[in-house]
Design a protein around this motif. Structure first.
Motif, PDB file in Angstrom:
ATOM      1  N   MET A  27       0.837  -1.192   0.000  1.00 32.41           N
ATOM      2  CA  MET A  27       0.000   0.000   0.000  1.00 32.41           C
ATOM      3  C   MET A  27       0.873   1.244   0.000  1.00 32.41           C
ATOM      4  N   ILE A  28       0.295   2.354  -0.464  1.00 35.83           N
ATOM      5  CA  ILE A  28       1.023   3.627  -0.399  1.00 35.83           C
ATOM      6  C   ILE A  28       0.836   4.183   0.995  1.00 35.83           C
ATOM      7  N   GLN A  29       1.930   4.438   1.681  1.00 37.24           N
ATOM      8  CA  GLN A  29       1.867   4.923   3.045  1.00 37.24           C
ATOM      9  C   GLN A  29       1.832   6.440   3.053  1.00 37.24           C
ATOM     10  N   SER A  30       1.074   7.013   4.010  1.00 38.82           N
ATOM     11  CA  SER A  30       1.096   8.465   4.141  1.00 38.82           C
ATOM     12  C   SER A  30       2.449   8.873   4.680  1.00 38.82           C
ATOM     13  N   PHE A  31       2.883  10.057   4.315  1.00 37.42           N
ATOM     14  CA  PHE A  31       4.239  10.503   4.674  1.00 37.42           C
ATOM     15  C   PHE A  31       4.150  11.979   4.970  1.00 37.42           C
ATOM     16  N   THR A  32       4.373  12.365   6.197  1.00 38.45           N
ATOM     17  CA  THR A  32       4.187  13.771   6.538  1.00 38.45           C
ATOM     18  C   THR A  32       5.308  14.582   6.000  1.00 38.45           C
ATOM     19  N   ARG A  33       5.489  15.022   6.530  1.00 37.80           N
ATOM     20  CA  ARG A  33       6.559  15.896   6.052  1.00 37.80           C
ATOM     21  C   ARG A  33       6.986  15.463   4.605  1.00 37.80           C
TER      22      ARG A  33
ATOM     23  N   PRO B  93       1.883  20.211  -4.110  1.00 34.80           N
ATOM     24  CA  PRO B  93       2.380  21.526  -3.681  1.00 34.80           C
ATOM     25  C   PRO B  93       2.303  21.682  -2.169  1.00 34.80           C
ATOM     26  N   GLY B  94       3.284  22.369  -1.604  1.00 35.78           N
ATOM     27  CA  GLY B  94       3.282  22.610  -0.173  1.00 35.78           C
ATOM     28  C   GLY B  94       2.022  23.337   0.267  1.00 35.78           C
ATOM     29  N   GLY B  95       1.545  23.027   1.460  1.00 34.26           N
ATOM     30  CA  GLY B  95       0.324  23.651   1.964  1.00 34.26           C
ATOM     31  C   GLY B  95      -0.898  22.788   1.781  1.00 34.26           C
ATOM     32  N   ARG B  96      -0.804  21.804   0.889  1.00 32.45           N
ATOM     33  CA  ARG B  96      -1.918  20.872   0.717  1.00 32.45           C
ATOM     34  C   ARG B  96      -1.691  19.664   1.616  1.00 32.45           C
ATOM     35  N   HIS B  97      -2.772  18.930   1.878  1.00 27.77           N
ATOM     36  CA  HIS B  97      -2.667  17.763   2.767  1.00 27.77           C
ATOM     37  C   HIS B  97      -3.573  16.645   2.261  1.00 27.77           C
ATOM     38  N   SER B  98      -3.269  16.154   1.098  1.00 27.12           N
ATOM     39  CA  SER B  98      -4.071  15.086   0.510  1.00 27.12           C
ATOM     40  C   SER B  98      -3.770  13.756   1.178  1.00 27.12           C
ATOM     41  N   ALA B  99      -4.768  12.907   1.198  1.00 29.63           N
ATOM     42  CA  ALA B  99      -4.596  11.547   1.712  1.00 29.63           C
ATOM     43  C   ALA B  99      -4.580  10.607   0.516  1.00 29.63           C
ATOM     44  N   ILE B 100      -3.426  10.012   0.256  1.00 35.11           N
ATOM     45  CA  ILE B 100      -3.283   9.121  -0.893  1.00 35.11           C
ATOM     46  C   ILE B 100      -3.710   7.711  -0.509  1.00 35.11           C
ATOM     47  N   PRO B 101      -4.713   7.155  -1.185  1.00 39.02           N
ATOM     48  CA  PRO B 101      -5.196   5.810  -0.844  1.00 39.02           C
ATOM     49  C   PRO B 101      -4.231   4.711  -1.252  1.00 39.02           C
ATOM     50  N   ALA B 102      -4.569   3.498  -0.851  1.00 39.70           N
ATOM     51  CA  ALA B 102      -3.673   2.361  -1.043  1.00 39.70           C
ATOM     52  C   ALA B 102      -3.515   1.951  -2.491  1.00 39.70           C
TER      53      ALA B 102
ATOM     54  N   GLY C 285      -5.811   1.063  -6.528  1.00 45.02           N
ATOM     55  CA  GLY C 285      -7.069   0.776  -7.191  1.00 45.02           C
ATOM     56  C   GLY C 285      -7.845   2.001  -7.623  1.00 45.02           C
ATOM     57  N   VAL C 286      -9.179   1.912  -7.532  1.00 39.98           N
ATOM     58  CA  VAL C 286     -10.071   2.934  -8.059  1.00 39.98           C
ATOM     59  C   VAL C 286      -9.867   4.284  -7.384  1.00 39.98           C
ATOM     60  N   ARG C 287      -9.727   4.292  -6.062  1.00 38.76           N
ATOM     61  CA  ARG C 287      -9.569   5.571  -5.352  1.00 38.76           C
ATOM     62  C   ARG C 287      -8.272   6.262  -5.730  1.00 38.76           C
ATOM     63  N   LEU C 288      -7.189   5.499  -5.808  1.00 37.24           N
ATOM     64  CA  LEU C 288      -5.908   6.077  -6.211  1.00 37.24           C
ATOM     65  C   LEU C 288      -6.010   6.639  -7.620  1.00 37.24           C
ATOM     66  N   ALA C 289      -6.607   5.869  -8.520  1.00 34.42           N
ATOM     67  CA  ALA C 289      -6.759   6.312  -9.906  1.00 34.42           C
ATOM     68  C   ALA C 289      -7.594   7.575  -9.994  1.00 34.42           C
ATOM     69  N   ARG C 290      -8.659   7.653  -9.198  1.00 35.97           N
ATOM     70  CA  ARG C 290      -9.536   8.819  -9.239  1.00 35.97           C
ATOM     71  C   ARG C 290      -8.806  10.081  -8.782  1.00 35.97           C
TER      72      ARG C 290
END
Length: 262
Positions: A1-7, A117-126, A128-133
């Motif tokens: 899965m794609i892991q969230s990464f802060t920074r 871009p800096g300042g955004r905080h998207s959550a990238i899903p694991a 499939g369909v959500r990632l593609a969307r």
């Protein structure tokens, strides 16, 4: 899965560019010429500075996509060392006997990430369909997936995660990974696929997700001396880059050291 990464640049222009590079390198005729993947810009520049401080002529470095550089070598452009962002382009030169025997080694490793871009905080899903969307909602900045290593790794990862078919029509193809990063920095693309080290080199983007290593081949940067090189400094600089001191410089910029020699 794609892991969230802060920074195909025009050959004449390519060779003309190299002539200008050489003129700019004067008066140090012994300075080795290094052809290096764009993602090595900060780290290899720092290594060249360290080598020069030790009393050696400072290497002249040309940064571009590995595909572009390999084609330049095939066309006869001057150079002493080649550092590629993948094994395929080094293999292509080896197949044409353009590498000095026994000088090829894996220099560093890397990770593949999604940036925004800096300042955004998207959550990238694991995947499939959500990632593609998410990634197909707007232009997705990538190095050319047909030839440039970072783009090839990205395409493979998206295929593995079931998102490539939906994302492919929205890909903004860049000539190298730094050009892809620049599109995200300028806000011209909401997301981009680059190496982790590229993301760390920019204060204008944030890492939104890290691709799992199993989604693409290992990211390895091989280095070799070119067969036609006669510069005595070239081999010394190659060995320095592979030494503990050299590897420590790359580690400072986020690269890993595979340490595999062949």
């Amino acid at each position: 899965m794609i892991q969230s990464f802060t920074r195909r640049p025009v050959l004449g222009l390519v060779l003309a560019g190299f002539a200008a590079l050489l003129i700019g390198a004067a008066p140090s005729a012994q300075a080795p010429i290094v052809l290096a993947a764009a993602s090595l810009q900060e780290s290899l520049t720092a290594a060249a500075d360290a080598w020069a401080k030790a009393g050696h002529p400072r290497p002249v470095i040309s940064f571009a996509a590995s595909s572009t550089l390999a084609r330049q070598v095939e066309a006869g452009a001057p150079g002493d060392l080649f550092a590629s962002a993948d094994e395929d382009w080094m293999d292509a030169l080896a197949a044409k006997a353009l590498l000095a025997t026994g000088t090829r080694a894996d220099l560093v490793g890397n990770r593949l990430v999604v940036v925004e871009p800096g300042g955004r905080h998207s959550a990238i899903p694991a995947g499939g369909v959500r990632l593609a969307r998410i990634l197909s909602a707007g232009p997705l900045a990538m190095a050319d997936p047909d030839s440039v290593p970072a783009g090839k790794y990205g395409k493979t990862a998206l295929e593995k995660l079931g998102a490539w078919t939906a994302v492919a029509p929205k890909v903004a193809r860049a000539e190298n990974v730094r050009a892809a990063l620049a599109l995200v920095e300028r806000g011209a693309a909401p997301f981009g696929i680059v190496y982790l080290t590229d993301a760390k080199a920019s204060s204008k983007v944030r890492v939104a997700g890290v691709f799992p290593p199993t989604s693409h081949p290992p990211i390895l940067y091989p280095i070799a001396r070119l067969a036609r090189s006669t510069n005595p400094e070239a081999e010394g600089f190659r060995r320095f880059l592979l030494s503990p001191r050299g590897r420590a410089i790359f580690a400072r910029f986020g690269f890993t050291a595979p340490g595999r020699q062949r």
